[in-house]
Design a protein around this motif. Structure first.
Motif, mmCIF file in Angstrom:
data_model
loop_
_atom_site.group_PDB
_atom_site.id
_atom_site.type_symbol
_atom_site.label_atom_id
_atom_site.label_comp_id
_atom_site.label_asym_id
_atom_site.label_seq_id
_atom_site.Cartn_x
_atom_site.Cartn_y
_atom_site.Cartn_z
ATOM 1 N N VAL A 243 0.918 -1.106 0.065
ATOM 2 C CA VAL A 243 0.067 0.079 -0.078
ATOM 3 C C VAL A 243 0.993 1.347 0.200
ATOM 4 C CG1 VAL A 243 -1.916 -0.969 1.148
ATOM 5 C CG2 VAL A 243 -0.313 -0.096 2.346
ATOM 6 N N ALA A 244 2.117 1.227 0.051
ATOM 7 C CA ALA A 244 3.042 2.506 0.031
ATOM 8 C C ALA A 244 2.837 3.186 -1.076
ATOM 9 C CB ALA A 244 4.442 1.797 0.260
ATOM 10 N N GLY A 245 2.629 2.828 -2.187
ATOM 11 C CA GLY A 245 2.487 3.438 -3.405
ATOM 12 C C GLY A 245 1.399 4.299 -3.397
ATOM 13 N N HIS A 246 0.565 4.044 -2.493
ATOM 14 C CA HIS A 246 -0.907 5.013 -2.502
ATOM 15 C C HIS A 246 -0.592 6.246 -1.586
ATOM 16 C CE1 HIS A 246 -3.650 1.862 -4.270
ATOM 17 N NE2 HIS A 246 -2.743 0.861 -3.669
ATOM 18 N N LEU A 247 0.730 6.386 -1.351
ATOM 19 C CA LEU A 247 0.921 7.579 -0.442
ATOM 20 C C LEU A 247 1.858 8.435 -1.002
ATOM 21 C CD1 LEU A 247 1.053 5.655 2.824
ATOM 22 C CD2 LEU A 247 -0.636 7.120 2.220
ATOM 23 N N PRO A 248 1.808 8.813 -2.220
ATOM 24 C CA PRO A 248 2.818 9.701 -3.000
ATOM 25 C C PRO A 248 3.403 10.994 -2.062
ATOM 26 C CG PRO A 248 0.933 9.829 -4.023
ATOM 27 C CD PRO A 248 0.605 9.056 -3.216
ATOM 28 N N GLY A 249 2.404 11.465 -1.320
ATOM 29 C CA GLY A 249 2.768 12.623 -0.518
ATOM 30 C C GLY A 249 3.675 12.227 0.221
ATOM 31 N N ALA A 250 4.053 11.056 0.589
ATOM 32 C CA ALA A 250 5.201 11.030 1.561
ATOM 33 C C ALA A 250 6.207 10.034 0.837
ATOM 34 C CB ALA A 250 4.567 10.081 2.703
ATOM 35 N N ALA A 251 6.563 10.486 -0.266
ATOM 36 C CA ALA A 251 7.469 9.834 -1.155
ATOM 37 C C ALA A 251 8.907 9.962 -0.351
ATOM 38 C CB ALA A 251 7.652 10.204 -2.529
ATOM 39 N N GLY A 252 9.288 11.245 -0.053
ATOM 40 C CA GLY A 252 10.523 11.453 0.593
ATOM 41 C C GLY A 252 10.765 10.456 1.967
ATOM 42 N N ASP A 253 9.714 10.083 2.504
ATOM 43 C CA ASP A 253 9.872 9.151 3.602
ATOM 44 C C ASP A 253 10.054 7.790 3.260
ATOM 45 O OD1 ASP A 253 10.194 10.869 5.834
ATOM 46 O OD2 ASP A 253 7.841 11.367 5.606
ATOM 47 N N LEU A 254 9.217 7.297 2.130
ATOM 48 C CA LEU A 254 9.038 5.991 1.759
ATOM 49 C C LEU A 254 10.367 5.722 0.780
ATOM 50 C CD1 LEU A 254 5.054 5.837 1.318
ATOM 51 C CD2 LEU A 254 6.163 4.705 3.079
ATOM 52 N N THR A 255 10.231 6.374 0.002
ATOM 53 C CA THR A 255 11.368 5.961 -1.265
ATOM 54 C C THR A 255 12.617 5.386 -0.529
ATOM 55 O OG1 THR A 255 10.662 7.706 -2.756
ATOM 56 C CG2 THR A 255 12.630 6.854 -3.023
ATOM 57 N N PRO A 256 13.305 6.082 0.339
ATOM 58 C CA PRO A 256 14.452 5.434 0.942
ATOM 59 C C PRO A 256 14.241 4.179 1.389
ATOM 60 C CG PRO A 256 14.322 7.829 1.709
ATOM 61 C CD PRO A 256 13.000 7.205 0.779
ATOM 62 N N ARG A 257 13.279 3.893 2.125
ATOM 63 C CA ARG A 257 12.925 2.641 2.744
ATOM 64 C C ARG A 257 12.882 1.505 1.858
ATOM 65 N NH1 ARG A 257 11.429 6.763 6.381
ATOM 66 N NH2 ARG A 257 11.695 6.550 8.572
ATOM 67 N N LEU A 258 11.850 1.926 0.817
ATOM 68 C CA LEU A 258 11.686 0.902 -0.038
ATOM 69 C C LEU A 258 12.955 0.585 -1.053
ATOM 70 C CD1 LEU A 258 8.395 2.350 -1.367
ATOM 71 C CD2 LEU A 258 8.825 0.325 0.144
ATOM 72 N N SER A 259 13.668 1.540 -1.281
ATOM 73 C CA SER A 259 14.922 1.319 -2.122
ATOM 74 C C SER A 259 16.104 0.368 -1.354
ATOM 75 C CB SER A 259 15.627 2.835 -2.433
ATOM 76 O OG SER A 259 14.740 3.546 -3.105
ATOM 77 N N ARG A 260 15.884 0.705 0.068
ATOM 78 C CA ARG A 260 16.697 -0.167 1.054
ATOM 79 C C ARG A 260 16.310 -1.661 0.885
ATOM 80 N NH1 ARG A 260 15.558 -1.892 5.597
ATOM 81 N NH2 ARG A 260 14.024 -0.215 6.086
ATOM 82 N N LEU A 261 15.105 -1.671 0.888
ATOM 83 C CA LEU A 261 14.525 -3.172 0.926
ATOM 84 C C LEU A 261 14.816 -3.909 -0.150
ATOM 85 C CD1 LEU A 261 11.103 -2.449 2.770
ATOM 86 C CD2 LEU A 261 13.103 -3.900 3.728
ATOM 87 N N LEU A 262 14.694 -3.219 -1.508
ATOM 88 C CA LEU A 262 14.799 -3.669 -2.964
ATOM 89 C C LEU A 262 16.439 -4.093 -2.815
ATOM 90 C CD1 LEU A 262 13.548 -4.332 -5.570
ATOM 91 C CD2 LEU A 262 14.119 -1.893 -6.137
ATOM 92 N N ALA A 263 17.084 -3.182 -2.367
ATOM 93 C CA ALA A 263 18.599 -3.630 -2.488
ATOM 94 C C ALA A 263 18.994 -4.987 -1.741
ATOM 95 C CB ALA A 263 19.522 -2.385 -1.870
ATOM 96 N N GLU A 264 18.119 -5.068 -0.577
ATOM 97 C CA GLU A 264 18.539 -6.438 0.165
ATOM 98 C C GLU A 264 17.817 -7.536 -0.047
ATOM 99 O OE1 GLU A 264 16.719 -5.242 3.936
ATOM 100 O OE2 GLU A 264 18.342 -3.747 4.581
#
Length: 699
Positions: free
Chosen positions: A447-468
Motif C-alpha cells: 500500500v506504500a505506493g498509494h501515499l505519494p505525498g510521503a515519497a520522501g519518507d518512503l522512497t529511501p526505505r523501499l529502495s533499501r528493501l529492494l537492495a536487500e
C-alpha cells in the motif's frame, strides 16, 4: 459383516486418479479406525485418489456397499463423514450424463457413475433411517441424501416435515431447504410443499430463523413471483433474531474462537513467500459462515439479483443486527454487492465502517479488509478507519502493527492498509514502522505506493528493501516485484538508482520477469532517469523477449529517439510481445508511422486483445485517417470480449468526436447496473464509466 469381504473385490483391476486401486481397501478400513489420525488420512486418501476432484471411478462405485455398511454400523466412529462421502459420490454421479461414457486416466471406458447411482438408489431407504439418528452429524448429510435419492417425493416431504420439531437449528434449516428442493425436483409435491412453507413463514409461534428459511425457500420455489413484501418480511424476521436465540450448540462463533487469539506462531515455511501463505489463510477465512442464517440470506440475495435497492435495505438490516455473527457475515455480502453492482453505496460503506469496533478485532479485521478492497468507494468510512487506527495505537502502543495478539494485529494492519489506499497520511506512521522493523513489511509495501505525498519518507526505505532482495532466491521475486511496483507508483526521481540496481541484479540471476517489471518502472520516470541508459541499452537486444520489449520502451521514455526505437518495436510486432510493442508505438505517436502497415495487418488477428492494441496504436499514430477502421475494430472486440472494455473505452475517449459511431454502445453501457470492465473490479469499472462520460461529453 460385508467389510470382511472387502478383499474379495478385484481392486487391482480397477484404477483411480493415480493408478491401480489396490490401496482402496486399506482406506476403507482406515475410515472405521478408532484412531482419528488414521481416519483423517484414510478419508484424505480416498478423496484425493478414488474421488479425485469429484471424479467417480469403478473403484469409487465398488466402495459404496462398504460405505453404506460403515454408515449403518454403530461401531463406526465417524458415521457422519462416511455419509458425507456417500452423498458426494451420489451428487457427482447425478451431475454426470446418465447416457455418457467417461474414461479413466488409463483410457478405459467407464460408466461408473451409473453403477454408483444404482448402488445408492438400491439402498436409498438407509437415508430414512439416518435422518432419524440421534447423532446430528449423521442426520445433516442424510437430509440432503433423502431429497436426492428417495424416489417417492411425497414420502420424502412427509419424512422431512416430521423432523422439524425437536431438531437442532442447523437441521431445522436444512429440513426447510430440502423440502423446497424436493418441490423443485418433483412437480407432484410442489403445491403442497409451497403451502407448507407459506404456513411456516407466517407461524408467529415459530422461531424467526425457521420462519426466515421458509420465506426464502418459498421464494426459491417460484422466483418469478417474488413480490415487494418479501424483503420487508425478511427484515422483520431478522430484527427478531437475537444472540440468545442463535447461541445454540451448533452455532459457529464469530469471535476469537474462530481464529485463535494467540501469539503469531511460526512464520511461513522456508521458500514459501509470505504472500502465498496469507492468501491460503484468506481462502480458509473467507469460506467460513458464522450464523445459521447466512446461507439463507445469500440465497435471498441471489434470488433478488438486480433489485439493488431491496438488497441494500436487507444488507443494512444485516449489518445492524443484534447478532454479531449475522453482522460479520453481512460484511462479505455487502462487499460483494458493492463490487458487482453500480450505484450509490454510501450507506452500506458507512455501516461497514461501523463494524470497526475496538472490542471485536475479529469483525473489525473483516470490515477493514472489505473497505480496503473498495478503493475510492471506501471514502465514506475514512474517518472510521482513521479513528480505529488511532485508538489501536493509543491502546496497544506504536508497535501495534507487530503485536503478538493475532487478532489485534490483523485488524490493525487491515485498517492501516485500507486507510493508505485512500491516500490518507494518517496511515504513514504505521507503514513506516512496518518498513523499519520488518514485521509483515510486505503488507506495508503493498500500500506504500498509494501515499505519494510521503515519497520522501518512503522512497529511501523501499529502495533499501529492494537492495536487500536476494535475486538468486526465486521465492523472493514476489517481494521484489511488489517493491518495484510501489516505487513506480510513488514516481519519485530518487528511485532511479534503486531500480537500476534491481535491473542489473535480476538480469544477472536471469529473473527476467522482475527485470522487465523494473525496466517498466524505470521508464515511468522519463528523461530524469537517463543516467540508467548504460544499463538499459544493452537489454534492448536481450534474448528474453519480455526484457527486450521493456528495455526498448525504456529507451524511448528515457531519451526519446524514435529513429532508434521504432524499428526495434516493428520487429517485436512479429513476436508474442506484439501487444506491448504496439502500446509503445502508440505512445510514440506520428513518429512511429513506419509501423502503420504492420499494425493495419494486426487488425485481422484472431485474438481480440491484439486487435485492440493495434487499433489504439493506429489511432495515436495515424489519427483521423485511421478512425473508421479503429472504431469498427474496437467495437467488435468489445462485443466479443467485454474484458477489453477498459482499453476500448480509453482509446475511444482519446478519439473525441471521431468516436461518434461508438456513441450508442457507450450510452448503453452507462445504463447498465452490473459492473463491467476488466476483471469487473470496482476500480476498473469506475475508470470505464469515467471514459464513457468523457466520450458522451463530446457530443
Amino acid at each position: 459383516m460385508m467389510i470382511n469381504e472387502i478383499d474379495s473385490v478385484d481392486w487391482e483391476s480397477m484404477g483411480h486418479a493415480y493408478g491401480p486401486a489396490s490401496g482402496v481397501p486399506g482406506w476403507l478400513r482406515g475410515m472405521a479406525s478408532a484412531d482419528p489420525g488414521t481416519r483423517d488420512e484414510a478419508f484424505n486418501n480416498f478423496y484425493g485418489a478414488a474421488h479425485h476432484q469429484g471424479d467417480v471411478y469403478p473403484c469409487t462405485a465398488a466402495s459404496l456397499p462398504f460405505l453404506f455398511e460403515m454408515a449403518d454400523s454403530p461401531a463406526t466412529p465417524d458415521r457422519g463423514s462416511v455419509i458425507e462421502l456417500v452423498l458426494s459420490i451420489g451428487r457427482e454421479s447425478l451431475d454426470m450424463d446418465p447416457e455418457g461414457v467417461y474414461f479413466t486416466p488409463d483410457g478405459t471406458e467407464s460408466r461408473a457413475h451409473v453403477d454408483a447411482l444404482a448402488v445408492i438408489d438400491g439402498r436409498a431407504e438407509a437415508f430414512v433411517r439416518w435422518v432419524r439418528d440421534p447423532d446430528p452429524l449423521v442426520r445433516r448429510p442424510a437430509i440432503e441424501g433423502l431429497c436426492l435419492f428417495l424416489g417417492d417425493g411425497v414420502r420424502a416431504v412427509e419424512v422431512l416435515r416430521g423432523l422439524l420439531a425437536g431438531s437442532g437449528m442447523v437441521e431445522r434449516l436444512l429440513v426447510v431447504r430440502t423440502v423446497a428442493t424436493v418441490a423443485l425436483r418433483d412437480a407432484a409435491v410442489h403445491g403442497a410443499a409451497a403451502g407448507w412453507l407459506d404456513a411456516l413463514a407466517g407461524d408467529a409461534a415459530e422461531v424467526p430463523e425457521v420462519r426466515l428459511a421458509a420465506l426464502v425457500h418459498r421464494a426459491r420455489c417460484a422466483p418469478g413471483e417474488i413480490g415487494d413484501a418479501v424483503v420487508p418480511a425478511a427484515v422483520g424476521m431478522l430484527r427478531r433474531i437475537t444472540p440468545a436465540e442463535t447461541g445454540r450448540e451448533d452455532e459457529a462463533s464469530c469471535r476469537a474462537g474462530a481464529e485463535p487469539d494467540v501469539a503469531a506462531g511460526p512464520g511461513p515455511s522456508p521458500g514459501v513467500p509470505p504472500q502465498i501463505t496469507a492468501a491460503f489463510e484468506d481462502l480458509e477465512r473467507h469460506g467460513r459462515a458464522h450464523a445459521p442464517t447466512t446461507s439463507l440470506l445469500e440465497a435471498l440475495h441471489t434470488l433478488l439479483d438486480d433489485r439493488v435497492p431491496e438488497r441494500t435495505a436487507l444488507l443494512a438490516e444485516q449489518l445492524c443486527s443484534a447478532d454479531p455473527a449475522v453482522r460479520y457475515d453481512a460484511i462479505r455480502m455487502a462487499r460483494e454487492l458493492i463490487g458487482h453492482w453500480r450505484g450509490d453505496h454510501t450507506g452500506l460503506v458507512v455501516l461497514i465502517g461501523g463494524c470497526l469496533l475496538p472490542g471485536d478485532a475479529y469483525t473489525a479485521a473483516a470490515a477493514a479488509e472489505a473497505l480496503g478492497s473498495l478503493g475510492p468507494r471506501g471514502e465514506p468510512a475514512r474517518e472510521a478507519l482513521a479513528s480505529y487506527v488511532g485508538e489501536a495505537r493509543a491502546e496497544h502502543g506504536p508497535r501495534v502493527w507487530a503485536t503478538r495478539d493475532r487478532l489485534v494485529r490483523r485488524a490493525h494492519q487491515e485498517a492501516v492498509r485500507a486507510l493508505a489506499r485512500l491516500g490518507d497520511l494518517r496511515a504513514l506512521p504505521c507503514v513506516l514502522a512496518a518498513l523499519d522493523e520488518g514485521a509483515d513489511a510486505w503488507r506495508a509495501v503493498q500500500v506504500a505506493g498509494h501515499l505519494p505525498g510521503a515519497a520522501g519518507d518512503l522512497t529511501p526505505r523501499l529502495s533499501r528493501l529492494l537492495a536487500e532482495v536476494d535475486f538468486a532466491d526465486a521465492s523472493q521475486s514476489m517481494s521484489a516485484n511488489a517493491l518495484v511496483s510501489a516505487l513506480r507508483e510513488l514516481a519519485d526521481p530518487q528511485t532511479a538508482a534503486a531500480l537500476t540496481g534491481a535491473i542489473s541484479a535480476a538480469v544477472r540471476e536471469e529473473q527476467w520477469h522482475t527485470a522487465a517489471t523494473a525496466l517498466n518502472a524505470l521508464a515511468s520516470l522519463g528523461p530524469g532517469a537517463a543516467l540508467a541508459l548504460g544499463v538499459v541499452r544493452p537489454l534492448a537486444d536481450a534474448q528474453d523477449l519480455h526484457v527486450r520489449t521493456a528495455a526498448t520502451a525504456a529507451l524511448w521514455e528515457l531519451e526519446g529517439e524514435a529513429a532508434d526505437v521504432v524499428p526495434r518495436l516493428v520487429e517485436l510486432l512479429d513476436t508474442h510481445e506484439r501487444d506491448e510493442a504496439a502500446e509503445v508505438l502508440g505512445r510514440i505517436g506520428p513518429a512511429a508511422a513506419p509501423a502503420l502497415p504492420r499494425l493495419r495487418t494486426m487488425l485481422t488477428a484472431g485474438y481480440e486483445w491484439t486487435r485492440v492494441y493495434a487499433a489504439a496504436a493506429l489511432w495515436e499514430i495515424g489519427g483521423a485517417a485511421e478512425a473508421p477502421a479503429v472504431v469498427e475494430t474496437l467495437l467488435e472486440a468489445w462485443a466479443e470480449n467485454d474484458a477489453t472494455s477498459n482499453h476500448v473505452l480509453a482509446c475511444l475517449s482519446r478519439m473525441g468526436p471521431a468516436a461518434r459511431p461508438a456513441l450508442p454502445q457507450v450510452r448503453k453501457e452507462l445504463t447498465l447496473l452490473r459492473r463491467s470492465g476488466h476483471f469487473r473490479s470496482i476500480s476498473n469499472d469506475e475508470e470505464l464509466q469515467a471514459a464513457c462520460r468523457t466520450i458522451t461529453a463530446c457530443f
